[in-house]
Design a protein around this motif. Sequence first.
Motif, PDB file in Angstrom:
ATOM      1  N   ILE A 299       0.853  -1.208   0.007  1.00  0.00           N
ATOM      2  CA  ILE A 299      -0.111   0.096  -0.020  1.00  0.00           C
ATOM      3  C   ILE A 299       0.984   1.352  -0.025  1.00  0.00           C
ATOM      4  N   ALA A 300       1.022   1.869  -1.042  1.00  0.00           N
ATOM      5  CA  ALA A 300       2.142   2.892  -1.378  1.00  0.00           C
ATOM      6  C   ALA A 300       1.440   4.317  -0.521  1.00  0.00           C
ATOM      7  N   HIS A 301       2.667   4.867  -0.046  1.00  0.00           N
ATOM      8  CA  HIS A 301       2.502   6.368   0.594  1.00  0.00           C
ATOM      9  C   HIS A 301       2.056   7.413  -0.500  1.00  0.00           C
ATOM     10  N   GLU A 302       1.204   8.292  -0.051  1.00  0.00           N
ATOM     11  CA  GLU A 302       0.736   9.238  -1.137  1.00  0.00           C
ATOM     12  C   GLU A 302       1.944   9.722  -2.196  1.00  0.00           C
ATOM     13  N   SER A 303       3.146   9.902  -1.631  1.00  0.00           N
ATOM     14  CA  SER A 303       4.154  10.375  -2.284  1.00  0.00           C
ATOM     15  C   SER A 303       4.796   9.545  -3.301  1.00  0.00           C
ATOM     16  N   GLU A 304       4.206   7.900  -3.300  1.00  0.00           N
ATOM     17  CA  GLU A 304       4.873   6.984  -3.909  1.00  0.00           C
ATOM     18  C   GLU A 304       4.142   6.417  -5.347  1.00  0.00           C
ATOM     19  N   ILE A 305       2.845   7.017  -4.999  1.00  0.00           N
ATOM     20  CA  ILE A 305       1.822   6.385  -5.930  1.00  0.00           C
ATOM     21  C   ILE A 305       2.239   6.427  -7.317  1.00  0.00           C
ATOM     22  N   THR A 306       2.103   5.539  -8.025  1.00  0.00           N
ATOM     23  CA  THR A 306       1.997   5.261  -9.383  1.00  0.00           C
ATOM     24  C   THR A 306       0.779   4.643 -10.123  1.00  0.00           C
ATOM     25  N   THR A 307       0.024   5.197 -10.814  1.00  0.00           N
ATOM     26  CA  THR A 307      -1.592   4.852 -11.185  1.00  0.00           C
ATOM     27  C   THR A 307      -1.404   3.265 -11.406  1.00  0.00           C
ATOM     28  N   GLU A 308      -0.288   3.029 -12.279  1.00  0.00           N
ATOM     29  CA  GLU A 308      -0.634   1.628 -13.123  1.00  0.00           C
ATOM     30  C   GLU A 308      -0.199   0.401 -11.911  1.00  0.00           C
ATOM     31  N   GLU A 309       0.075   1.125 -10.771  1.00  0.00           N
ATOM     32  CA  GLU A 309       0.587  -0.154  -9.648  1.00  0.00           C
ATOM     33  C   GLU A 309       0.177   0.263  -8.268  1.00  0.00           C
ATOM     34  N   ASP A 310      -0.710   0.991  -8.241  1.00  0.00           N
ATOM     35  CA  ASP A 310      -1.465   1.637  -7.111  1.00  0.00           C
ATOM     36  C   ASP A 310      -2.567   0.605  -6.748  1.00  0.00           C
ATOM     37  N   ILE A 311      -2.283   0.224  -5.297  1.00  0.00           N
ATOM     38  CA  ILE A 311      -3.282  -1.046  -4.898  1.00  0.00           C
ATOM     39  C   ILE A 311      -4.564  -0.637  -4.950  1.00  0.00           C
ATOM     40  N   CYS A 312      -5.039   0.766  -4.762  1.00  0.00           N
ATOM     41  CA  CYS A 312      -6.124   1.284  -4.604  1.00  0.00           C
ATOM     42  C   CYS A 312      -6.868   1.468  -5.809  1.00  0.00           C
ATOM     43  N   THR A 313      -5.957   1.875  -7.107  1.00  0.00           N
ATOM     44  CA  THR A 313      -6.589   1.667  -8.380  1.00  0.00           C
ATOM     45  C   THR A 313      -7.015   0.447  -8.668  1.00  0.00           C
ATOM     46  N   LEU A 314      -5.923  -0.614  -8.368  1.00  0.00           N
ATOM     47  CA  LEU A 314      -6.358  -1.989  -8.828  1.00  0.00           C
ATOM     48  C   LEU A 314      -7.602  -2.606  -7.883  1.00  0.00           C
ATOM     49  N   ALA A 315      -7.805  -1.866  -6.914  1.00  0.00           N
ATOM     50  CA  ALA A 315      -8.841  -2.478  -6.114  1.00  0.00           C
ATOM     51  C   ALA A 315     -10.434  -1.981  -6.669  1.00  0.00           C
ATOM     52  N   GLN A 316     -10.184  -0.938  -7.535  1.00  0.00           N
ATOM     53  CA  GLN A 316     -11.315  -0.350  -8.225  1.00  0.00           C
ATOM     54  C   GLN A 316     -11.786  -1.336  -9.456  1.00  0.00           C
TER      55      GLN A 316
END
Length: 614
Positions: free
Chosen positions: A230-247
């Motif tokens: 679960i990436a920190h806000e400063s480390e988010i990349t959309t392609e691998e962001d777990i919150c994006t994948l969960a959607q």
Amino acid sequence: MNRRSTYASTGVVPAEGGIPAEARLRILATTDLHMQIVGHDYVGDRSVGHHGLAGIATLIRTARAEAAEQGAACILLDNGDLLQGNALGDQLAQMPVTHTHPLVACVNHLHYDGLGLGNHDLDHGLPYLRAVAGALDMPLISTNLHLTDPGPLRRWAVVSCLLPAVAGHPSSRLRVGLLSVLPGRTAIWNREVLENEAEIICPLESLRSAALTLRAEGADLTVLLAHMGIAHESEITTEEDICTLAQIDGIDAVITGHTHLRFPGEDHGPREGVDTQAGTLSGCPAAMPGFGGSDLAVLDLALERDAQGRWTVSGHQSHLRDNSTQTLADPTVLSAARVSHIGVRRHLEEVVGHTDIALHNYFALAMPTPIDALSARAQAEVIRQGVAGTADSELPILAATAAHTAGGRGGPGHFLHIPPGAVQRRHIAGLLPYQNAIWALRLTGTDLRRRLEKAAEVFASLGSTPGPLLDPCRPPFHCDTIFGVTYAIDPCRPRGRRITALSWQGAPVRPDQKFLLATNQFRAAGGGGFDRAAGDDVALRSPLPLSDALIAALATPQACPWSDAPPWRFDAAGAQAVLYTSPEALPFLPDIAHLSPTPRGMTASGFAQIAIRL
């Protein structure tokens, strides 16, 4: 998809014809076991404080019994990094894989329903991975790993589980789709294994199409095994962001891992889309059960079936069950691993060298250590012999060593100490947590400085008041010490401008000056965020294992190939910081007398706090 925030179902409600309109599914999950079958630290030859998978097996049995009593279906999953992590895993990877392979036997005994792939599961090579997959009774899955020869590995799977009988009618089946993704950087970390044989596809791209495919194949629900944190806000990349994948449409629950943290709980800070109390990622039920068999994830889903026969998640509960010292060990798991466990311990007792001084890394993030020097000297000698007689032999040889086993997420016991006297194979195993080959890279002074700046990023941005020396978001093993040059580090300066006084043999390093760097294949491939070496810059890929090189260095002490002066020091105008280390480091404080160390008690997690002046 309907995702309500409360756990709504209390049982199975019959609909017309006895087909349930409501049901419950319990998902049990492990992650990042790293071959911790019996809960043993093979380097320290001691217990890790629980019984590893043998203890988890007891928690699984209890959780399954509860599900049966509550009228819930139940499945058991693993989220990867099973096959690598300790000396037992290293030894088994050199042997034929049969159904008596300890991990295979244990996973089959526990009746896992599906396994996801972790990046470290590739470390021992694709032939070994295929052999393990072929011996398993359940699918081994990786959705975004595209192999030219997948063998028994699968991109996805649909498994079925029993929903209990309702009002005298026979039980029915719930079909659960399973997807699994690796971090995209696996292509960098395992470049040597995957080159010309596999491709890592963007997780987001892979899952969007695969989730639709699973629904078309009849999956009622889909669980994502995401081997990423679960990436920190400063480390988010959309392609691998777990919150994006969960959607992604079609994903109903997520098991995450890779970072060795726990979720739900206090291991993650505030972030949009992450509910650390309810255990949701973008509203999707989720869990991350630690590492090394520390926890079992229990994810209870309440399900509703609509008039068209489609199941949706109407509520959930997510929690972790601690694998404590009081958790009894499953005797079948212990028995499956017993012979190999005893054999590895005996092998590791073999004396392979001698040291006149204590070798430890308690202060590896505050100064270069004798362990670093030993590893650097071993690598440099391998490269010196390997390039002898070539044009590269004229280049000055440098050597990089990483701060492995230096605390961090591994806890206060995650340090290495070799007392004066006999050096055993287990000590060598502690020096080599990963199986990495020795490479030689051609680089310029500019390249060298960039590598040192990257290593210095592990330090926190220090100010006028004492704070932690290390940035908690950066693993200690991302810090390399490079022998053969001298330099200073100023953590008070901005990242990218922290290296000062970079010199070779007393003269400033020129941007165009050429060197030969001894390092490992992981760093050479860009691991840890370092520059990836171009093919033309690789001067040598040595076939000699680093373990053999270390044993040779212990057996034949010789003149150091560079100055005895420590390669680096702090230069931060007296700035103060707090170093977190093992309590066992306290007798060795004279080693860092130049940093004016002052003990400041213990942290809640058991680290010793040492105030230092840089």
